[in-house]
Design a protein around this motif. Structure first.
Motif, PDB file in Angstrom:
ATOM      1  N   LEU A   1      57.755  25.111  58.993  1.00  9.71           N
ATOM      2  CA  LEU A   1      56.805  25.544  60.021  1.00  9.71           C
ATOM      3  C   LEU A   1      55.548  26.049  59.310  1.00  9.71           C
ATOM      4  N   GLU A   2      54.447  25.384  59.586  1.00  8.01           N
ATOM      5  CA  GLU A   2      53.161  25.802  58.995  1.00  8.01           C
ATOM      6  C   GLU A   2      52.261  26.229  60.140  1.00  8.01           C
ATOM      7  N   ILE A   3      51.887  27.510  60.165  1.00  3.24           N
ATOM      8  CA  ILE A   3      51.182  28.075  61.304  1.00  3.24           C
ATOM      9  C   ILE A   3      49.924  28.790  60.830  1.00  3.24           C
ATOM     10  N   THR A   4      48.845  28.628  61.613  1.00  4.08           N
ATOM     11  CA  THR A   4      47.547  29.220  61.266  1.00  4.08           C
ATOM     12  C   THR A   4      47.194  30.288  62.296  1.00  4.08           C
ATOM     13  N   PHE A   5      46.870  31.487  61.795  1.00  2.00           N
ATOM     14  CA  PHE A   5      46.462  32.599  62.658  1.00  2.00           C
ATOM     15  C   PHE A   5      44.974  32.851  62.484  1.00  2.00           C
ATOM     16  N   ASP A   6      44.263  32.754  63.607  1.00  2.34           N
ATOM     17  CA  ASP A   6      42.869  33.173  63.604  1.00  2.34           C
ATOM     18  C   ASP A   6      42.842  34.699  63.480  1.00  2.34           C
ATOM     19  N   ARG A   7      42.001  35.223  62.590  1.00  2.00           N
ATOM     20  CA  ARG A   7      41.988  36.669  62.338  1.00  2.00           C
ATOM     21  C   ARG A   7      41.596  37.469  63.581  1.00  2.00           C
ATOM     22  N   THR A   8      40.802  36.861  64.463  1.00  2.00           N
ATOM     23  CA  THR A   8      40.437  37.582  65.682  1.00  2.00           C
ATOM     24  C   THR A   8      41.601  37.662  66.664  1.00  2.00           C
ATOM     25  N   PHE A   9      42.651  36.833  66.440  1.00  2.00           N
ATOM     26  CA  PHE A   9      43.843  36.871  67.282  1.00  2.00           C
ATOM     27  C   PHE A   9      44.948  37.719  66.643  1.00  2.00           C
ATOM     28  N   TYR A  10      45.264  37.439  65.388  1.00  2.00           N
ATOM     29  CA  TYR A  10      46.419  38.089  64.783  1.00  2.00           C
ATOM     30  C   TYR A  10      46.182  38.197  63.278  1.00  2.00           C
ATOM     31  N   ASP A  11      46.503  39.400  62.738  1.00  2.28           N
ATOM     32  CA  ASP A  11      46.260  39.601  61.313  1.00  2.28           C
ATOM     33  C   ASP A  11      47.178  40.687  60.790  1.00  2.28           C
ATOM     34  N   SER A  12      47.262  40.770  59.454  1.00  2.00           N
ATOM     35  CA  SER A  12      48.035  41.827  58.807  1.00  2.00           C
ATOM     36  C   SER A  12      47.118  42.503  57.788  1.00  2.00           C
ATOM     37  N   ILE A  13      46.701  43.743  58.138  1.00  2.00           N
ATOM     38  CA  ILE A  13      45.707  44.474  57.345  1.00  2.00           C
ATOM     39  C   ILE A  13      46.243  45.853  57.010  1.00  2.00           C
ATOM     40  N   TYR A  14      45.968  46.321  55.785  1.00  2.00           N
ATOM     41  CA  TYR A  14      46.329  47.688  55.404  1.00  2.00           C
ATOM     42  C   TYR A  14      45.173  48.281  54.614  1.00  2.00           C
ATOM     43  N   GLN A  15      44.617  49.379  55.153  1.00  2.00           N
ATOM     44  CA  GLN A  15      43.486  50.071  54.538  1.00  2.00           C
ATOM     45  C   GLN A  15      42.329  49.125  54.247  1.00  2.00           C
ATOM     46  N   GLY A  16      42.075  48.255  55.214  1.00  2.00           N
ATOM     47  CA  GLY A  16      40.934  47.357  55.109  1.00  2.00           C
ATOM     48  C   GLY A  16      41.156  46.125  54.271  1.00  2.00           C
ATOM     49  N   LEU A  17      42.350  45.973  53.668  1.00  2.00           N
ATOM     50  CA  LEU A  17      42.637  44.825  52.816  1.00  2.00           C
ATOM     51  C   LEU A  17      43.762  43.992  53.411  1.00  2.00           C
ATOM     52  N   ASP A  18      43.801  42.711  53.041  1.00  2.00           N
ATOM     53  CA  ASP A  18      44.858  41.829  53.529  1.00  2.00           C
ATOM     54  C   ASP A  18      46.223  42.306  53.042  1.00  2.00           C
ATOM     55  N   ASP A  19      47.188  42.308  53.978  1.00  2.00           N
ATOM     56  CA  ASP A  19      48.563  42.666  53.648  1.00  2.00           C
ATOM     57  C   ASP A  19      49.454  41.468  53.990  1.00  2.00           C
ATOM     58  N   GLU A  20      50.662  41.428  53.435  1.00  2.00           N
ATOM     59  CA  GLU A  20      51.564  40.307  53.700  1.00  2.00           C
ATOM     60  C   GLU A  20      52.169  40.404  55.096  1.00  2.00           C
ATOM     61  N   PHE A  21      52.350  39.222  55.732  1.00  2.00           N
ATOM     62  CA  PHE A  21      53.104  39.153  56.974  1.00  2.00           C
ATOM     63  C   PHE A  21      54.598  39.259  56.628  1.00  2.00           C
ATOM     64  N   ILE A  22      55.356  39.914  57.521  1.00  2.00           N
ATOM     65  CA  ILE A  22      56.819  39.988  57.365  1.00  2.00           C
ATOM     66  C   ILE A  22      57.434  38.913  58.252  1.00  2.00           C
ATOM     67  N   VAL A  23      58.290  38.040  57.678  1.00  2.00           N
ATOM     68  CA  VAL A  23      58.900  36.927  58.428  1.00  2.00           C
ATOM     69  C   VAL A  23      60.419  37.086  58.368  1.00  2.00           C
ATOM     70  N   ILE A  24      61.057  37.056  59.571  1.00  2.00           N
ATOM     71  CA  ILE A  24      62.524  37.189  59.681  1.00  2.00           C
ATOM     72  C   ILE A  24      63.059  36.029  60.538  1.00  2.00           C
ATOM     73  N   ALA A  25      64.096  35.378  60.042  1.00  2.00           N
ATOM     74  CA  ALA A  25      64.721  34.261  60.777  1.00  2.00           C
ATOM     75  C   ALA A  25      66.070  34.701  61.322  1.00  2.00           C
ATOM     76  N   ASP A  26      66.311  34.401  62.608  1.00  2.00           N
ATOM     77  CA  ASP A  26      67.591  34.720  63.266  1.00  2.00           C
ATOM     78  C   ASP A  26      67.975  36.192  63.096  1.00  2.00           C
ATOM     79  N   GLY A  27      66.981  37.059  63.151  1.00  2.00           N
ATOM     80  CA  GLY A  27      67.231  38.498  63.187  1.00  2.00           C
ATOM     81  C   GLY A  27      67.563  39.149  61.872  1.00  2.00           C
ATOM     82  N   GLY A  28      67.681  38.421  60.766  1.00  2.00           N
ATOM     83  CA  GLY A  28      68.020  39.090  59.511  1.00  2.00           C
ATOM     84  C   GLY A  28      67.710  38.292  58.270  1.00  2.00           C
TER      85      GLY A  28
END
Length: 336
Positions: free
Chosen positions: A91-118
């Motif tokens: 699955l290759e998915i693109t997030f527009d930053r104005t829709f969805y993003d992961s930011i910490y203290q003004g800098l890019d942070d990693e997205f957390i991805v979980i499959a089937d709950g664990g």
């Protein structure tokens, strides 16, 4: 009759054989299409509602399908319903930053991805720029849902304007100028020293000379005219004033006298009959009365005045006697 029946039977068999070949080709084509279909990557778009605002999410899949998407505003996450049909679903998915993003203290942070709950699948961020971020997620067969956790929905991105190219301001006066010195010092070097002028033009090509000195053009022209006039005028030679020493003083006055307070007075530095000459007392030489000898300055100044008075008196007396004798001679003739 039998031959005709046999020939017709063979023709029917051949027709049936041809139909069997066609079915075999069709079956092979379907199998091949199925294999290719499982390897194709499909680019699709799916919509999701976040607090009443609908967003379109672009994604591509390989070896799997996506049947739904939901947003959780409390946990700031997206939940995808998937069906992995191959040994590995991508699955290759693109997030527009104005829709969805992961930011910490003004800098890019990693997205957390979980499959089937664990399960934590392999995640790679393939594209990152100021407008969007793209994730590539590898899922094992049988996966049914994928949750992606970020930090913000509906982020406003402020475009940072590109800095305009600024031209550094000139230092006025220029760095080489010592403000404690008269600008004429630099103007004189600029006019009279060609090497100095060349140095200035090479190292301060963006300056005019009057600009570098922080003076006006008219002031520079005036100073240049002064320097050129001074260099063209002939140099005046000063005649040193000599202070007469004691030897000079004795030669300005007669022998045995010296110049003192503007007048010749007797020199009492030596004894009678001597004079001070060349730094020592020497015997005074007597003036010769020979008619061929040249009168010395001392005899002229000492005796000339008296001799003059004597001659004048002699002429007067002689004239008087001549007049008296003339009168006596005239009176004697009258008596006769």
């Amino acid at each position: 009759m039998n031959n005709h029946s046999t020939h017709q039977l063979q023709s029917d068999r051949l027709r049936n054989l041809t139909n069997g070949n066609s079915l075999l080709k069709i079956s092979l084509g379907l199998i091949f299409f199925t294999i290719l279909s499982s390897a194709f990557v499909y680019a699709e778009t799916i919509s999701v509602d976040v607090d009443g605002t609908s967003y379109d999410v672009d994604y591509t899949v390989s070896g799997m399908s996506v049947s739904g998407i939901e947003a959780d505003s409390d946990f700031i996450s997206l939940l995808f319903t998937v069906d992995v049909t191959d040994s590995l679903g991508i699955l290759e998915i693109t997030f527009d930053r104005t829709f969805y993003d992961s930011i910490y203290q003004g800098l890019d942070d990693e997205f957390i991805v979980i499959a089937d709950g664990g399960l934590e699948p392999t995640v790679t961020e393939t594209v990152t720029n100021s407008q969007s971020r793209t994730l590539k997620i590898e899922l094992p067969p049988g996966t049914q849902d994928v949750e992606i956790i970020g930090s913000v929905f509906g982020r406003t991105i402020e475009e940072t304007p590109e800095p305009e190219e600024t031209i550094p301001e000139k230092q006025i006066p220029a760095a080489f100028v010592d403000t404690s010195k008269d600008p004429k010092f630099y103007v004189e070097r600029y006019v009279t020293e060609s090497s100095y002028k060349t140095w200035f033009e090479e190292n301060y090509s963006d300056y005019t000379f009057h600009e570098a000195l922080d003076i006006s053009k008219s002031e520079l022209d005036k100073l240049i005219a002064e320097v050129e006039a001074e260099n063209s005028a002939p140099a005046q030679v000063e005649t040193p004033v000599e202070t007469p020493d004691e030897t000079t003083e004795t030669t300005q006055c007669g022998a045995g006298t010296v110049l003192k307070d503007g007048a010749c007075v007797l020199d009492d530095r030596c004894g009678p009959g001597t004079i001070f000459q060349d730094g020592a007392c020497v015997v005074e030489q007597q003036t010769s009365t020979s008619p061929t000898s040249t009168p010395q300055p001392t005899s002229f100044k000492g005796l000339g005045k008296e001799l003059g008075y004597g001659l004048i008196a002699a002429f007067i007396v002689t004239g008087a006697i001549a007049i008296i004798l003339a009168l006596m001679s005239k009176a004697s003739k009258n008596r006769d």
